[in-house]
Scaffold this motif. Structure first.
Motif, PDB file in Angstrom:
ATOM      1  N   VAL A  21      22.919 -41.339 -27.371  1.00 55.40           N
ATOM      2  CA  VAL A  21      21.669 -40.878 -26.760  1.00 55.40           C
ATOM      3  C   VAL A  21      21.706 -39.350 -26.680  1.00 55.40           C
ATOM      4  CG1 VAL A  21      20.225 -40.907 -24.687  1.00 55.40           C
ATOM      5  CG2 VAL A  21      21.407 -42.996 -25.414  1.00 55.40           C
ATOM      6  N   GLU A  67      15.949 -39.070 -25.615  1.00 55.71           N
ATOM      7  CA  GLU A  67      15.523 -39.454 -24.276  1.00 55.71           C
ATOM      8  C   GLU A  67      15.129 -38.223 -23.460  1.00 55.71           C
ATOM      9  OE1 GLU A  67      17.997 -42.689 -22.681  1.00 55.71           O
ATOM     10  OE2 GLU A  67      17.784 -41.687 -20.737  1.00 55.71           O
ATOM     11  N   TRP A  68      13.999 -38.328 -22.794  1.00 54.35           N
ATOM     12  CA  TRP A  68      13.554 -37.250 -21.915  1.00 54.35           C
ATOM     13  C   TRP A  68      13.812 -37.662 -20.469  1.00 54.35           C
ATOM     14  CZ3 TRP A  68       8.575 -36.898 -19.033  1.00 54.35           C
ATOM     15  CH2 TRP A  68       8.443 -35.661 -18.377  1.00 54.35           C
ATOM     16  N   VAL A 115      14.272 -42.735 -32.696  1.00 54.41           N
ATOM     17  CA  VAL A 115      15.655 -42.892 -33.123  1.00 54.41           C
ATOM     18  C   VAL A 115      15.832 -42.095 -34.406  1.00 54.41           C
ATOM     19  CG1 VAL A 115      17.409 -44.518 -33.929  1.00 54.41           C
ATOM     20  CG2 VAL A 115      15.882 -45.161 -32.045  1.00 54.41           C
ATOM     21  N   GLU A 162      10.399 -36.986 -30.441  1.00 57.91           N
ATOM     22  CA  GLU A 162       9.752 -37.359 -29.180  1.00 57.91           C
ATOM     23  C   GLU A 162      10.608 -38.400 -28.460  1.00 57.91           C
ATOM     24  OE1 GLU A 162       6.027 -38.652 -30.725  1.00 57.91           O
ATOM     25  OE2 GLU A 162       6.825 -40.580 -31.400  1.00 57.91           O
ATOM     26  N   PRO A 163      10.454 -38.511 -27.140  1.00 62.33           N
ATOM     27  CA  PRO A 163      11.257 -39.479 -26.391  1.00 62.33           C
ATOM     28  C   PRO A 163      11.105 -40.882 -26.975  1.00 62.33           C
ATOM     29  CG  PRO A 163      10.066 -38.040 -24.883  1.00 62.33           C
ATOM     30  CD  PRO A 163       9.550 -37.739 -26.273  1.00 62.33           C
ATOM     31  N   GLY A 164      12.221 -41.585 -27.118  1.00 61.76           N
ATOM     32  CA  GLY A 164      12.202 -42.946 -27.651  1.00 61.76           C
ATOM     33  C   GLY A 164      12.455 -43.012 -29.142  1.00 61.76           C
ATOM     34  N   ARG A 205      19.248 -42.125 -30.147  1.00 56.63           N
ATOM     35  CA  ARG A 205      17.947 -42.247 -29.476  1.00 56.63           C
ATOM     36  C   ARG A 205      17.677 -40.981 -28.666  1.00 56.63           C
ATOM     37  NH1 ARG A 205      16.601 -44.442 -24.748  1.00 56.63           N
ATOM     38  NH2 ARG A 205      18.688 -45.305 -24.473  1.00 56.63           N
TER      39      ARG A 205
END
Ligand SMILES: [Zn+2]
Length: 246
Positions: A117, A102-103, A91, A87-89, A100
């Motif tokens: 990222v 990121e969406w 790690v 999920e976004p965020g 990480r």
């Protein structure tokens, strides 16, 4: 805390894996000659439930009983290694490097990796699937290359390299010359991944773990096999929680 085999269970020799839609994990069913009642345990490392049954148990009755233990299972899962959904965020490690997720709401649907990222756009609900597909594709590329190199060194052919999600094993080599890997090896440091490859390619010549196998494995692996094996044993259970939501 990973849950390991208890003494009594480790004496059992065969187990049958069942996928019961009422339970969040596959169930490994074992008959134990001295068991007097049904017992359920979580094996977090293998990501399954161990169900020990007395002799002459009915499989259906045993699974019905296990299904009544759902709350207990959920509690054990929560206190074992936490799952790491994509999920976004979040790690996660990729080739051992912290990365990480990121969406990008208005970004491209293509997944891209840059400076630690891993990002993509597209619908939010498709994020986890996109990231996992990218990881699987990356795993296939890396493992295919590693396998081709090791096979060349060993002077053997590998008929097919495939990527899957076998719960218990990181790799397997069939007698017909196909090698199958767990896609989560892409998360591990490259040295661990290459050791698994050396191990499986060595099985192309020796379908056992004898001295000749060990010698070939050492020849194919550019490092210390035992160190890599122990490292995978330590980090493996955590890697197996990546991409899971329960
Ligand atoms: Zn082996």
């Amino acid at each position: 805390m990973p849950v390991t085999w208890s003494g009594i269970l480790s004496t059992g020799r065969s187990e049958a894996i069942h996928h019961d839609p009422r339970l969040p994990l596959p169930v490994a069913l074992r008959i134990h000659p001295r068991a007097r009642r049904l017992r359920l345990r979580l094996d977090a490392a293998r990501d399954l439930l161990l169900l020990t049954c007395p002799p002459r148990s009915s499989r259906r009755a045993a699974l019905d009983w296990a299904a009544t233990q759902r709350d207990w299972v959920a509690a054990r899962l929560a206190e074992a290694i936490p799952s790491q959904p994509l999920e976004p965020g979040a790690v996660i490690p990729i080739e051992g490097q912290e990365t990480r997720l990121e969406w990008l709401e208005h970004g491209s649907r293509n997944v891209s990796l840059s400076h630690g990222v891993l990002a993509c756009g597209g619908p939010r609900e498709a994020f986890a699937r996109r990231i996992e597909n990218w990881l699987r594709a990356r795993a296939r590329d890396l493992l295919s290359d590693d396998t081709a190199e090791a096979a060349r060194k060993a002077g053997v052919s590998v008929r097919r390299v495939s990527i899957g999600d076998a719960g218990t094993r990181w790799g397997s080599c069939s007698a017909s010359g196909s090698i199958r890997y767990n896609w989560r090896l892409v998360l591990a440091p490259p040295t661990v991944r290459r050791w698994v490859v050396a191990h499986e390619v060595a099985h192309r010549l020796h379908m056992n773990h004898g001295p000749a196998f060990k010698a070939l494995e050492a020849e194919l692996f550019d490092g210390d096999a035992e160190t890599a094996r122990l490292l995978l044993r330590r980090i493996g259970p955590g890697l197996k929680r990546v991409g899971r939501s329960v």
